[in-house]
Design a protein around this motif. Structure first.
Motif, short mmCIF file in Angstrom:
data_model
loop_
_atom_site.label_atom_id
_atom_site.label_comp_id
_atom_site.label_asym_id
_atom_site.label_seq_id
_atom_site.Cartn_x
_atom_site.Cartn_y
_atom_site.Cartn_z
N ASN A 176 0.83 -1.22 0.00
CA ASN A 176 0.00 0.00 0.00
C ASN A 176 0.86 1.26 0.00
OD1 ASN A 176 0.00 1.59 2.69
ND2 ASN A 176 0.09 -0.55 3.33
N THR A 177 0.23 2.38 -0.36
CA THR A 177 0.93 3.67 -0.27
C THR A 177 0.23 4.60 0.73
OG1 THR A 177 -0.28 4.61 -2.14
CG2 THR A 177 1.82 3.56 -2.64
N ASP A 190 2.59 6.65 4.91
CA ASP A 190 4.04 6.90 4.80
C ASP A 190 4.78 5.82 4.01
OD1 ASP A 190 3.87 4.78 6.48
OD2 ASP A 190 5.11 5.63 8.08
N THR A 238 5.73 3.90 0.26
CA THR A 238 5.73 4.11 -1.20
C THR A 238 6.55 3.02 -1.87
OG1 THR A 238 5.94 5.78 -2.95
CG2 THR A 238 7.76 5.66 -1.37
N SER A 239 6.66 3.12 -3.19
CA SER A 239 7.54 2.21 -3.95
C SER A 239 8.28 3.07 -4.95
CB SER A 239 6.70 1.16 -4.69
OG SER A 239 5.92 1.80 -5.68
N ALA A 261 5.91 4.10 -7.91
CA ALA A 261 4.91 5.14 -7.64
C ALA A 261 5.60 6.51 -7.57
CB ALA A 261 4.17 4.84 -6.34
N ALA A 262 6.72 6.56 -6.84
CA ALA A 262 7.41 7.85 -6.67
C ALA A 262 7.92 8.37 -8.02
CB ALA A 262 8.59 7.64 -5.70
N SER A 272 -4.22 2.71 -4.78
CA SER A 272 -3.55 3.98 -5.12
C SER A 272 -2.04 3.76 -5.11
CB SER A 272 -3.87 5.04 -4.05
OG SER A 272 -5.21 5.43 -4.13
N GLY A 273 -1.38 4.13 -6.19
CA GLY A 273 0.08 3.98 -6.26
C GLY A 273 0.52 2.53 -6.36
N ALA A 326 2.24 -0.65 -7.14
CA ALA A 326 3.63 -0.70 -7.64
C ALA A 326 3.70 -1.25 -9.07
CB ALA A 326 4.48 -1.56 -6.70
N CYS A 331 2.13 1.29 -11.56
CA CYS A 331 2.98 2.46 -11.79
C CYS A 331 4.22 2.08 -12.59
CB CYS A 331 3.36 3.11 -10.46
SG CYS A 331 1.95 3.91 -9.67
#
Ligand SMILES: Cc1ncc(COP(=O)(O)O)c(C=O)c1O
Length: 467
Positions: A91-92, A95, A97-98, A101-102, A333-334, A336, A339
């Protein structure tokens, strides 16, 4: 499952039956579905698609305006496999991320014009539009302007099928039977030059649309209007290209009355018009929010994005005293893998210069298709680059439409399919929005099939006494 000669047809027949028994199709046509079921498509290769009988078709609609890099891209397939092995999903929320996504968010920020630097990810266009409206409402609430809630949309605009995105959609026949939340939405006239009042020039028509918009804004009260949502060229409404200057003037009105603009670029971005993002580069307008989906991942994995301005982000990212969270988000959302697919898709599009190809070949496509305007039932061929449509009429001089029950777009669709071309029927309109791999050979074959299919349909209509 490994298909062998012995089991292939029975397995595909089972799939056909299972589909008929269990799948609820988007926009299912229940006049025919219970009898006919679906065509089972089994594989794709660039701009070709194959059905369960191994019949080969030109995919004139890129799946559904989305398979922009073409079917069966092996580089994309390998990349998706690698990413799935490393990390398909985490998950994103809050706090986490992957890298994908970033990095995709940073890439989209670099592609979108002006200060559109912040990206909220989802899984498709409807969700991205819903997110845009929620963000706009939240933004005005945070600014202490809670009365700013109303939304200007347009007749024939298409924005999706979730509860709110469907309500934003101005195709009224699709609203029948659903209790959509339309109270906060006002639908302006479609900027549809072909269907403008007879006595008006295109320029006068454009001025009348802008006058109507300003009149509506003043009638509703600018202090109650949050945003205007618009596709730069309407897609599912019938590939409607607005008059020159319309978008610029509509955006100016929004600026004048502090109304945010959401550009729904779900179809127009990622090469279809020859640009990765079209608002600024093609139409010279600067939205506050751009909504992306479809060609963002070329349909290989579901993905959508809502890209917002620095100004909006500054406000919505301020912690509120009652709740420090921006309480909006989805499991995916986001995502991995999605994205990573989006990043690879953009890398392929840039490296292989798909936009350059579309800018070169697009005018040829339109010019060739325009030759069909010589046929008595083709009222107009319109669109831009790889987003084109034909509108059929009974009488070219008066622009009288065929009765709806004639289903002319559907008839021509069936006739073209028989000849190996898939197009999209929308009432009296056929849409062409192929993968960006379409070349001159594919274009010539498409135009040839369209001509034969229209002539065959005219012949049938004439035998039936409709022409
Ligand atoms: C302009 C536009 N916006 C939004 C959507 C909705 O996207 P999705 O079907 O991915 O939810 C579509 C789908 O066709 C579209 O054409």
């Amino acid at each position: 499952m490994i298909f062998t000669k012995n089991n292939i047809s029975s397995d595909l027949e089972r799939a056909w039956q299972n589909d008929k028994d269990h799948v609820i199709h988007p926009y299912a046509n229940y006049e025919r579905f219970h009898e006919d079921g679906s065509v089972v498509y089994t594989k794709g290769d660039r701009h070709f698609i194959y059905d369960d009988k191994d019949r080969k078709y030109l995919d004139g609609i890129a799946g559904l305006w989305c398979v922009n890099i073409g079917h069966g891209n092996v580089e994309m397939a390998a990349h998706i496999g690698e990413q799935a092995k490393n990390l398909a999903y985490f998950n994103t929320f809050e706090d986490a991320t992957s890298p994908s996504a970033a990095n995709l968010a940073a890439k989209l920020a670099s592609l979108c014009p002006g200060s559109l630097n912040h990206v909220f990810f989802g899984t498709g266009g409807s969700m991205a539009n819903d997110s845009a409206i929620k963000i706009v409402h939240y933004y005005f609430n945070m600014l202490g302007m809670p009365k700013k809630k109303k939304i200007l949309s347009r007749n024939l605009g298409y924005h999706g099928s979730t509860y709110l995105a469907h309500a934003l959609t101005g195709i009224s026949s699709t609203h029948i039977g659903f209790d959509l939340p339309k109270d906060m939405i006002t639908y302006l006239s479609a900027p549809y030059p072909y269907r403008r009042p007879d006595e008006m020039t295109i320029q006068e028509f454009c001025d009348s649309l802008i006058e109507e918009m300003e009149h509506k804004i003043l009638e509703l009260g600018p202090e109650t209007i949050a945003c205007f949502i618009a596709e730069p060229i309407m897609g599912a409404g019938g590939v409607i290209v607005p008059p020159d200057g319309y978008l610029i003037k509509a955006y100016e009105l929004c600026k004048k009355y502090n109304i945010l603009v959401i550009a729904d670029e779900v179809v127009t971005a990622f090469g279809r018009l020859g640009h990765l993002v079209a608002s600024k580069e093609k139409f010279d307008v600067q939205p506050d929010i751009i909504v992306l989906a479809k060609g963002l991942s070329s349909g290989y994995i579901p993905l959508g994005a809502t890209v917002i301005s620095e100004t909006i982000h500054k406000v919505i990212s301020r912690p509120k005293p009652e709740n420090p969270y921006f309480s909006h988000g989805f499991t995916y959302s986001g995502h991995a893998l999605a994205c990573a697919t989006g990043l690879k898709n953009i890398e392929i599009m840039e490296r292989e210069d798909f936009c350059g190809h579309v800018r070169t070949v697009g005018p040829y496509f339109k010019k060739q298709l325009k030759t069909l305007e010589d046929l008595p039932v083709v009222g107009e061929v319109r669109g831009s680059h790889f987003m084109l449509a034909l509108e059929y009429v009974k009488d070219k001089r008066t622009k009288e439409s065929f009765p709806a029950e004639i289903n002319i777009g559907k008839r021509i669709y069936h006739s073209a399919k028989k000849r190996g071309l898939i197009i999209r029927p929308i009432g009296p309109i056929n849409v062409l929005s192929p993968p960006l791999t379409y070349d001159k050979d594919a274009i010539d074959e498409t135009v040839d099939i369209m001509k034969k299919s229209i002539l065959e349909t005219m012949n049938d209509l004439s035998k039936e006494g409709h022409l």
